[in-house]
Design an enzyme around this catalytic site. Structure first.
Site, PDB file in Angstrom:
ATOM      1  N   SER A 148       4.949   3.746  -0.185  1.00 45.79           N
ATOM      2  CA  SER A 148       6.056   3.273   0.658  1.00 45.79           C
ATOM      3  C   SER A 148       7.132   4.352   0.776  1.00 45.79           C
ATOM      4  CB  SER A 148       6.598   1.954   0.095  1.00 45.79           C
ATOM      5  OG  SER A 148       7.423   1.301   1.016  1.00 45.79           O
ATOM      6  N   ASP A 224      -0.061  -5.825   5.630  1.00 42.91           N
ATOM      7  CA  ASP A 224       1.234  -5.391   5.086  1.00 42.91           C
ATOM      8  C   ASP A 224       2.369  -5.977   5.938  1.00 42.91           C
ATOM      9  OD1 ASP A 224       3.558  -3.809   4.405  1.00 42.91           O
ATOM     10  OD2 ASP A 224       2.215  -2.286   3.603  1.00 42.91           O
ATOM     11  N   HIS A 257       1.228  -4.931   0.783  1.00 46.11           N
ATOM     12  CA  HIS A 257       2.074  -3.810   0.363  1.00 46.11           C
ATOM     13  C   HIS A 257       2.185  -3.685  -1.164  1.00 46.11           C
ATOM     14  CE1 HIS A 257       4.958  -0.770   1.748  1.00 46.11           C
ATOM     15  NE2 HIS A 257       5.809  -1.146   0.809  1.00 46.11           N
TER      16      HIS A 257
END
Length: 279
Positions: A148, A224, A257
């Site tokens: 991320s 995600d 995620h």
């Protein structure tokens, strides 16, 4: 530079250790974790893979959740995971989770009050590797990966410094931060309102204009929650195709995620880096 060891845990015949130290580039005390594989017990120097974590994370998340130690021990690689930002009572912060402590974005801040401490780019590129190489049985060969916000950081560091890294990979990276809410908020605060100063920290823009390459691997989950608004893997894909950059981009159906996603494909990433580190 003095180090304080705060924890030691044996894992797959190697050691996961956490340390604190005074950082000169960040002007505060910092934490990092390191996994030393069993090969280092005999004095063998091993290459290092640096892991950069995402928003709200610390140096602990990856070591506890990714399940990387088993394969790192087999391959004979060390893994170093720094904290995601400077921290402390005198370090600037914000009420939002996506700015301030826990959200350093791996940039060198130029704006007050952030510029006094938020120099994470320099810390990860220069200060931390020098400390690691001077203290532990590791070589100067290194790769980098992250998740991320940390995936953004890993890509940017490798793209801007191809001579320093053998390979780069990322899970769910913020691929085009100049065009997403997370990046725009952080870059405005840390770098100022002039968006022309942001381009040095945008992986898709750097990849589109790259003249030297570092082999790159990206995995992105199709389930995600941040995919469309924040991550924009299509910008990375377009940049790689435009410049001929050696990017392998995998879209993974059903994955989100979380660290469940990271743990599912961590072996692929570690073996990818091991090949380029020649271990």
């Amino acid at each position: 530079m003095s180090l304080e060891n705060t924890s030691v845990n044996k894992s797959f015949s190697g050691w996961t250790k956490h340390y604190t130290h005074r950082s000169t580039s960040l002007n505060c005390d910092m934490r990092f974790a390191i996994y030393l594989p069993p090969q280092t017990a005999n004095g063998q120097k091993v290459p290092v893979i640096y892991w950069l974590s995402g928003l709200t994370c610390t140096d602990e998340n990856f070591m506890q959740k990714a399940g990387a130690q088993r394969l790192a021990a087999e391959l004979g690689v060390a893994i170093v995971a720094p904290d995601t930002s400077p921290r402390g009572t005198d370090v600037a912060d914000d009420d939002g989770y996506d700015l301030g402590q826990g959200a350093g974005f791996y940039v060198n801040a130029t704006q007050t009050p952030w510029n006094r401490h938020y120099q994470m780019y320099d810390y990860v590129l220069n200060e931390l590797p020098k400390l690691i190489e001077a203290t532990f049985p590791v070589s100067d060969k290194k790769s980098i990966f992250g998740h991320s916000m940390g995936g953004h950081g890993a890509l940017v560091l490798a793209l801007r410094n191809p001579e320093q890294f053998q390979s780069v990979s990322a899970f769910s990276p913020i691929g085009n931060p100049v065009n997403c809410p997370w990046g725009q908020k952080a870059f405005t605060a840390y770098l100022g309102k002039d968006s022309t100063t942001w381009t040095d920290y945008d992986a898709s823009l750097l990849m589109r204009n790259a003249t030297e390459v570092v082999p790159a691997l990206v995995d992105q989950g199709e389930a995600d929650d941040f995919l469309e608004e924040q991550l924009k893997p299509e910008a990375l894909d377009a940049a790689a195709k435009a410049s001929g950059y050696p990017l392998q981009l995998n879209r993974r159906e059903g994955y989100d995620h979380s660290y469940y996603f990271i743990a599912s494909f961590i072996e692929d990433h570690l073996r990818f880096h091991a090949r380029h580190l020649n271990v």
